[in-house]
Design a protein around this motif. Sequence first.
Motif, PDB file in Angstrom:
ATOM      1  N   ARG A  69      30.052   5.137  35.785  1.00  0.00           N
ATOM      2  CA  ARG A  69      28.790   4.907  34.536  1.00  0.00           C
ATOM      3  C   ARG A  69      28.198   3.357  35.083  1.00  0.00           C
ATOM      4  O   ARG A  69      27.151   3.118  34.554  1.00  0.00           O
ATOM      5  CB  ARG A  69      29.740   4.663  32.916  1.00  0.00           C
ATOM      6  CG  ARG A  69      29.647   6.420  32.511  1.00  0.00           C
ATOM      7  CD  ARG A  69      29.824   6.379  31.706  1.00  0.00           C
ATOM      8  NE  ARG A  69      30.111   7.345  30.820  1.00  0.00           N
ATOM      9  CZ  ARG A  69      30.934   8.700  30.216  1.00  0.00           C
ATOM     10  NH1 ARG A  69      31.804   7.661  30.836  1.00  0.00           N
ATOM     11  NH2 ARG A  69      31.343   9.903  30.220  1.00  0.00           N
ATOM     12  N   ARG A  73      24.744   2.488  36.057  1.00  0.00           N
ATOM     13  CA  ARG A  73      23.730   1.506  35.169  1.00  0.00           C
ATOM     14  C   ARG A  73      23.209   0.756  36.546  1.00  0.00           C
ATOM     15  O   ARG A  73      21.647  -0.422  36.025  1.00  0.00           O
ATOM     16  CB  ARG A  73      24.190   0.687  33.896  1.00  0.00           C
ATOM     17  CG  ARG A  73      23.021   0.425  33.009  1.00  0.00           C
ATOM     18  CD  ARG A  73      24.288  -0.102  32.197  1.00  0.00           C
ATOM     19  NE  ARG A  73      24.512   1.224  31.086  1.00  0.00           N
ATOM     20  CZ  ARG A  73      26.083   1.123  30.783  1.00  0.00           C
ATOM     21  NH1 ARG A  73      26.897   0.756  31.247  1.00  0.00           N
ATOM     22  NH2 ARG A  73      26.650   2.621  29.763  1.00  0.00           N
ATOM     23  N   THR A  78      20.159   5.841  34.905  1.00  0.00           N
ATOM     24  CA  THR A  78      20.049   6.138  34.531  1.00  0.00           C
ATOM     25  C   THR A  78      19.301   6.154  33.268  1.00  0.00           C
ATOM     26  O   THR A  78      19.160   5.969  32.199  1.00  0.00           O
ATOM     27  CB  THR A  78      21.876   5.151  33.620  1.00  0.00           C
ATOM     28  OG1 THR A  78      21.482   4.000  33.528  1.00  0.00           O
ATOM     29  CG2 THR A  78      22.964   5.018  33.988  1.00  0.00           C
ATOM     30  N   GLU A  85      19.452   6.868  29.408  1.00  0.00           N
ATOM     31  CA  GLU A  85      20.974   7.631  29.635  1.00  0.00           C
ATOM     32  C   GLU A  85      21.923   8.705  28.972  1.00  0.00           C
ATOM     33  O   GLU A  85      23.326   8.877  29.543  1.00  0.00           O
ATOM     34  CB  GLU A  85      20.875   6.029  29.390  1.00  0.00           C
ATOM     35  CG  GLU A  85      22.710   6.056  29.925  1.00  0.00           C
ATOM     36  CD  GLU A  85      23.133   4.418  29.681  1.00  0.00           C
ATOM     37  OE1 GLU A  85      24.133   3.411  29.852  1.00  0.00           O
ATOM     38  OE2 GLU A  85      22.486   3.166  29.236  1.00  0.00           O
TER      39      GLU A  85
END
Length: 214
Positions: A69, A73, A78, A85
């Motif tokens: 993640r 990002r 995202t 997101e």
Amino acid sequence: GAAETCRVIFALGEAEYTDVRYKIDPATFQSAEFNEAKENGDLTLNLNRAPVLVTPQGKTIGQSKAIERYLARRFGLTGKTPEDEAMIDCIAEHCRDVKDAARQKGFSKFTRNKSDEEKAEARKEWFENDMPTMLMKIEEAVKETSEADGYSFGATTTYGDVAIWALLRDCFPADLDDTTKAAEKCVVLNAIADQIQSNAGVAKYLSERPDSLW
């Protein structure tokens, strides 16, 4: 392995990084390099497990999904809003549900409380019934969020696409044919996996990556 999705995200981001892979004895699953890393405290923030990511600022991040993640990002995978997101993350979590269900089915060589016959039956049931059913549910969900062929959310590459690729294309070699067959009716998901696989950076990484267990 647990770090492979992270490496593919790096390939999508066209970013350089130092890729540390511990040599593991396939017979014993022991690694002197891994043990040394634990003793040195390199893996403390991930509870003495791999992988960890050390950021350009020197911060160490554990847990493969947290690393995924963070990288997604960082490389713009995202979406544009918190809602984007969350919806992209939802797709990735659907894929994790499938992997978790496969483990719970208990047919891997690491399962100790079943006979070989019981594992074979569980494996057959998983690939012929359970997995196709779960994949079709994801297929229908993604149809609601995709705005173009080859993308799970909107019309650009996202973390959700990478998660789908990892589920369908980056499984254990012994499971690849059965996974492909289980997903054969999932036109949308296969197009997404193909889109990631054909990305220039990803294709280059996959063609050059070393053989390793993790």
